[in-house]
Design a protein around this motif. Structure first.
Motif, PDB file in Angstrom:
ATOM      1  N   PHE A 188       0.665  -1.254   0.017  1.00 22.80           N
ATOM      2  CA  PHE A 188       0.123  -0.141  -0.157  1.00 22.80           C
ATOM      3  C   PHE A 188       0.961   1.179   0.080  1.00 22.80           C
ATOM      4  O   PHE A 188       0.380   2.129  -0.539  1.00 22.80           O
ATOM      5  N   ARG A 189       2.136   1.077   0.600  1.00 19.11           N
ATOM      6  CA  ARG A 189       2.767   2.235   0.776  1.00 19.11           C
ATOM      7  C   ARG A 189       4.186   2.349   0.006  1.00 19.11           C
ATOM      8  O   ARG A 189       4.906   3.247  -0.002  1.00 19.11           O
ATOM      9  N   HIS A 190       4.426   1.420  -0.659  1.00 18.66           N
ATOM     10  CA  HIS A 190       5.429   1.208  -1.622  1.00 18.66           C
ATOM     11  C   HIS A 190       6.701   1.380  -0.901  1.00 18.66           C
ATOM     12  O   HIS A 190       7.775   2.151  -1.018  1.00 18.66           O
ATOM     13  N   LEU A 191       7.200   0.512   0.225  1.00 18.47           N
ATOM     14  CA  LEU A 191       8.375   0.788   1.009  1.00 18.47           C
ATOM     15  C   LEU A 191       9.729   0.667   0.115  1.00 18.47           C
ATOM     16  O   LEU A 191      10.570   1.168   0.415  1.00 18.47           O
ATOM     17  N   PRO A 192       9.644  -0.257  -0.875  1.00 21.37           N
ATOM     18  CA  PRO A 192      10.858  -0.319  -1.759  1.00 21.37           C
ATOM     19  C   PRO A 192      11.327   0.776  -2.457  1.00 21.37           C
ATOM     20  O   PRO A 192      12.369   1.306  -2.198  1.00 21.37           O
ATOM     21  N   TRP A 193      10.371   1.368  -2.947  1.00 18.28           N
ATOM     22  CA  TRP A 193      10.610   3.030  -3.519  1.00 18.28           C
ATOM     23  C   TRP A 193      10.989   3.858  -2.356  1.00 18.28           C
ATOM     24  O   TRP A 193      12.066   4.415  -2.765  1.00 18.28           O
ATOM     25  N   CYS A 194      10.304   3.985  -1.291  1.00 16.22           N
ATOM     26  CA  CYS A 194      10.780   4.754  -0.191  1.00 16.22           C
ATOM     27  C   CYS A 194      12.100   4.630   0.161  1.00 16.22           C
ATOM     28  O   CYS A 194      12.907   5.562   0.391  1.00 16.22           O
ATOM     29  N   MET A 195      12.590   3.226   0.541  1.00 17.63           N
ATOM     30  CA  MET A 195      13.890   2.943   0.977  1.00 17.63           C
ATOM     31  C   MET A 195      14.736   3.056  -0.082  1.00 17.63           C
ATOM     32  O   MET A 195      15.793   3.568   0.452  1.00 17.63           O
ATOM     33  N   ASN A 196      14.602   2.554  -1.049  1.00 15.85           N
ATOM     34  CA  ASN A 196      15.803   2.698  -2.105  1.00 15.85           C
ATOM     35  C   ASN A 196      16.006   4.182  -2.599  1.00 15.85           C
ATOM     36  O   ASN A 196      17.040   4.332  -2.963  1.00 15.85           O
ATOM     37  N   GLN A 229       6.367  12.127  -5.327  1.00 10.60           N
ATOM     38  CA  GLN A 229       5.339  11.374  -5.956  1.00 10.60           C
ATOM     39  C   GLN A 229       4.659  10.322  -5.599  1.00 10.60           C
ATOM     40  O   GLN A 229       3.643   9.746  -5.754  1.00 10.60           O
ATOM     41  N   ALA A 230       5.421   9.664  -4.506  1.00  9.06           N
ATOM     42  CA  ALA A 230       4.843   8.521  -3.843  1.00  9.06           C
ATOM     43  C   ALA A 230       3.352   8.769  -3.194  1.00  9.06           C
ATOM     44  O   ALA A 230       2.675   7.727  -3.131  1.00  9.06           O
ATOM     45  N   THR A 231       3.140   9.867  -2.582  1.00 12.15           N
ATOM     46  CA  THR A 231       1.988  10.153  -2.242  1.00 12.15           C
ATOM     47  C   THR A 231       0.684   9.608  -2.999  1.00 12.15           C
ATOM     48  O   THR A 231      -0.188   9.124  -2.610  1.00 12.15           O
TER      49      THR A 231
END
Ligand SMILES: O=CC(=O)O
Length: 436
Positions: A188-196, A229-231
């Motif tokens: 739901f929150r796309h953690l791989p994008w946020c972390m990477n 953009q992740a929002t």
């Protein structure tokens, strides 16, 4: 006679290496029905004590202990090793060719039980298929092992030979469910994008020896892009339908952690055996009689069921086409349950919006197309953004508490069966019954 044992599960004794501030109990999981093909282990809690037969040393049943020595439960092991003669083959003897030689020459006598307390060791002989099982002495009554999954043993064949196979899913359920929660939230929150975006460009840049990230570099751009953009593609799980495939201990603990009143997700499930109404009511879970119906209803589909008996995938291209556009998908069960290329296609086509996989079809290898979608490249697909796939190394069940439970539960299963009582977590009783 069995004596009452009020040991709760999981055990409340402090865990070496961790000092929890408080011992909060595991979420309530109702008393459950025996294992079903689609369910993980389901057992009434707490554990009962095992009737242990008393034997003189000359007549003590032999237990073949495969893998590392006991580490966490010395008290239970003292009881266990006084009731049984425990023989532990060496690492070299556990290699398949030598193991076969030893079985043929009856090196370990007429043993009554096989005991594998860990998942990191004890598997050196490879799959327990007809080649190994046919060599077992008729004296073997029970095979108790670490691990929720049991695809490494032909439990049907063991059952037909009169051997009860007991898994340890009960001991791993909380750890796996906790990990599943992280993975579900990740979709739901796309953690791989946020972390990477916060780390990868910096880790791969030439300035990685500096102690602070450069603010005008690719690293800063990746950070700001993700922040901005992740929002637009992230959502709260609340109100979304969580579709659980398999509703054993793991599925039920996930439901308890994410359902109404906690994360606020609507719980739906499919299992070959419908659970009692009291369980459904307690967990606010809606039963779907068919997999198709569940797939068509869910916003996030989670696999928490044992591998198929025939090793074939359940999540095929056809199953993926039944999902709603943008559905999230999580696998904490077995890699063989998923056609990973079909999943990569579905991610590229936008049928699946995000995925999180702890287990993989060809471990330790991970599907390269899925890896590409875990990183900072957007990959194919209209509207695709980076980091849509979270990939981990079969870590879900891997905690100290799980391993304490694996040891304890395996010993208790053996003590129960060899003491003339019922196995605690059998998975193949239906094959035993079919034999008689
Ligand atoms: O995969 C982990 C287990 O089977 O416990």
């Amino acid at each position: 006679m069995a004596e009452p044992n009020n040991t709760p599960w999981p055990p409340s004794t402090p865990v070496p290496g961790s000092t929890p501030r408080s011992q909060s109990p595991a979420p309530p999981v109702p008393s459950l029905t025996p294992n079903a093909t689609m369910s993980t282990t389901t057992t009434t809690l707490p554990l009962r004590s095992s009737p242990i037969a008393t034997h003189t040393s000359a007549t003590r049943p032999i237990v073949l202990h495969i893998g590392d020595p006991i580490k966490y439960n010395p008290k239970t092991y003292a009881e266990f090793s006084s009731a049984f003669e425990v023989i532990r083959p060496s690492t070299a003897e556990r290699e398949r060719s030598e193991f076969i030689v030893a079985l043929k020459e009856r090196r370990w006598g007429d043993f009554s039980a096989i005991f594998r307390p860990f998942w990191g060791t004890g598997g050196e002989m490879g799959r327990w298929d007809a080649e190994l099982i046919d060599l077992l002495p008729d004296s073997v009554k029970v095979f108790a092992s670490a691990g929720a999954g049991f695809d490494w043993a032909d439990t049907k064949l063991l059952g037909e030979k009169g051997i009860i196979y007991c898994n340890s899913g009960l001991a791993a359920a909380e750890a796996v469910a906790d990990f599943a929660v992280v993975m579900i939230i990740s979709t739901f929150r796309h953690l791989p994008w946020c972390m990477n975006a916060a780390t990868l460009p910096f880790l791969t840049s030439s300035s990685s020896s500096s102690s602070s990230t450069p603010d005008t570099s690719a690293a800063a751009t990746a950070f700001q892009t993700c922040h901005a953009q992740a929002t637009a593609v992230s959502h709260n799980p609340r109100g979304h339908v969580l579709g659980l495939i398999g509703f054993g201990n793991i599925g039920q603990q996930i439901a308890a952690k994410l359902g109404p009143g906690v994360f606020g997700m609507a719980i739906a499930y499919h299992d070959v055996i419908r659970k009692p109404l009291a369980v459904e009511k307690q967990l606010h879970a809606a039963f779907h009689a068919t997999l198709d119906s569940l797939l068509q209803t869910s916003d996030c589909v989670v696999l928490c069921t044992p591998a198929s008996a025939d090793g074939k995938p359940l999540i095929t291209a056809a199953a993926l086409r039944r999902m709603r556009p943008g559905t999230r998908f999580v696998n904490i069960a077995r890699g063989s349950l998923v056609d990973e290329d079909a999943l990569a296609d579905a991610l590229e086509e936008g049928i699946v919006g995000a995925a999180a996989l702890d287990v993989h079809a060809d471990e330790p290898r991970v599907n390269r197309r899925l890896i590409a979608m875990a990183g900072l490249e957007a990959g194919n697909g209209s509207g695709a953004h980076p980091g849509r796939v979270m990939l981990t190394c079969h870590n879900a069940g891997g905690t100290v508490e799980t391993h304490i439970g694996f040891e304890e539960l395996s010993m208790r299963n053996i003590m129960a069966v060899l003491g003339g009582g019922d196995a605690i977590t059998p998975v193949n009783l239906h094959f035993l019954k079919a034999r008689t």
